[in-house]
Write a protein that holds these residues in place. Structure first.
Motif, short mmCIF file in Angstrom:
data_model
loop_
_atom_site.label_atom_id
_atom_site.label_comp_id
_atom_site.label_asym_id
_atom_site.label_seq_id
_atom_site.Cartn_x
_atom_site.Cartn_y
_atom_site.Cartn_z
N VAL A 1 16.53 -8.69 -42.43
CA VAL A 1 16.10 -9.22 -42.23
C VAL A 1 15.17 -9.84 -43.46
N TYR A 2 14.83 -11.07 -43.33
CA TYR A 2 13.92 -12.20 -44.18
C TYR A 2 12.91 -11.43 -45.36
N GLN A 3 12.66 -10.27 -44.46
CA GLN A 3 11.36 -9.86 -45.19
C GLN A 3 11.99 -8.48 -46.64
N GLY B 1 8.57 -19.71 -60.22
CA GLY B 1 8.55 -20.40 -59.02
C GLY B 1 9.42 -20.69 -58.44
N ARG B 2 9.69 -20.89 -56.65
CA ARG B 2 10.56 -21.64 -56.45
C ARG B 2 10.79 -22.04 -54.54
N PHE B 3 12.25 -22.92 -54.69
CA PHE B 3 11.82 -23.41 -52.59
C PHE B 3 13.42 -22.92 -52.93
N MET C 1 19.26 -21.40 -50.85
CA MET C 1 19.15 -21.38 -49.48
C MET C 1 18.98 -19.72 -48.62
N GLU C 2 18.29 -19.68 -48.19
CA GLU C 2 17.73 -18.46 -46.97
C GLU C 2 18.91 -18.71 -45.94
N ASP C 3 19.75 -18.47 -46.66
CA ASP C 3 21.30 -18.64 -44.72
C ASP C 3 21.51 -17.36 -44.26
#
Ligand code: GLU
Length: 311
Positions: free
Chosen positions: A185-187, A9-11, A45-47
């Motif tokens: 992009v995010y997706q 899993g992840r955060f 980290m979603e940067d």
């Protein structure tokens, strides 16, 4: 009998500000879902949004997670260091003739003619899908790139929210995977990152449930297996407002000066439905209590008094 897969899993927070209560809630749920199954926990980290994110915030996020008592086994590279991987995937889609350049301006996209979906986004009507090369050459701006979607129903059985279905063509339309300025992009990024790190359990906020069909389609195209999904409810203020980074009194900096970590964990675990009373507790002590079936599905209202007692 089929052996149960090892859970990964992840955060995946966006380091665009100090961690707030909603992030802490998502982190706790993702952590418990992994630890209760003896799995591996990743931090990412979603940067992607370089205008809003900062390395200092990422560092504070790590410290806040440690303060909460939520550890991780590996931190995978942040998204700004993953451009090569995204480019490769982008080129694969291009080679399959699944992408086309889109020159629509923001105001065209927001035009009244475009039908709105329930989450406030637009169903892209396909304006640029069949432009001739001559017409494409007539624009003097760099295009965004859209992915052609199939007229197909995508269904997911979410562990908390139940069945969610969407026909990509009718309910979403061709979607952007790379912006005009070259940013991904995010997706795309989230699908490639989760897929390449073998994430098979995604626990995150319910606001991302409507992203699942797009991510399922991308998983299919890249040959990644579909993870299990669990979308946790939103935390809202007593007036029904979603708690956000603008609620400074809910950020971890302020909360740490008023509450102990076990106190805050107890409040969040009780709000989720995992324990009956909001007593101080450590994340480790909750591992045996965790079950997806206990988690409330609907939004959770947290009432906070002036003295930071949650009512
Ligand atoms: N980075 C996203 C956020 O902070 C979460 C993305 C995800 O979990 O897929 O809201």
């Amino acid at each position: 009998m089929q052996e149960k897969q090892h859970t990964v899993g992840r955060f995946a927070p966006t380091p665009s500000g100090r961690m707030h209560l909603g992030n802490a809630f998502a982190a706790l749920m993702a952590w418990l879902a992994v630890r209760s199954q003896g799995g591996t926990m990743l931090l990412r980290m979603e940067d992607l949004d370089t205008q809003r994110t900062k390395p200092e915030y990422a560092q504070l996020l790590r410290q806040d997670l440690q303060w909460l008592g939520l550890d991780w086994d590996t931190e995978t590279p942040c998204q700004t260091n993953r451009t090569e991987a995204y480019i490769q995937c982008f080129e694969q889609l291009q080679a399959q003739n699944l992408l086309y350049p889109c020159y629509c301006t923001r105001s065209q996209l927001h035009s009244v003619n475009a039908p709105h979906t329930s989450d406030g986004t637009y169903v892209y009507p396909g304006t640029c899908r069949n432009l001739t090369p001559l017409r494409q050459a007539s624009f003097d701006r760099a295009p965004a790139w859209r992915l052609k979607v199939p007229d197909r129903l995508y269904s997911v059985q979410d562990r908390i929210q139940g069945l969610y279905r969407e026909n990509l063509a009718a309910d979403c339309g061709d979607f952007v995977i790379r912006r005009g300025d070259g940013a991904f992009v995010y997706q795309l990024a989230v699908t490639v990152d989760d897929g390449q790190w073998g994430v098979n359990q995604v626990v995150r906020g319910v606001d991302l449930l409507s992203s699942v069909p797009r991510q399922m389609y991308l998983q299919e195209l890249f040959g990644f297996p579909q993870p299990e999904y669990a979308h946790i409810p939103l935390l809202v203020a007593p007036d029904g407002r979603r708690l956000s980074k603008r609620d400074r009194d809910m950020d971890l900096g302020v909360l740490q000066s008023r509450l102990t970590a076990p106190h805050l964990i107890g409040i969040l675990a009780c709000a989720a439905g995992i324990i009956d009373r909001a007593e101080p507790v450590s994340p480790r002590e909750l591992v045996g209590e965790f079950q997806f079936s206990k988690i409330h599905k609907d939004k959770i209202c947290l009432k906070l008094s002036k003295t930071y007692d949650f009512l």
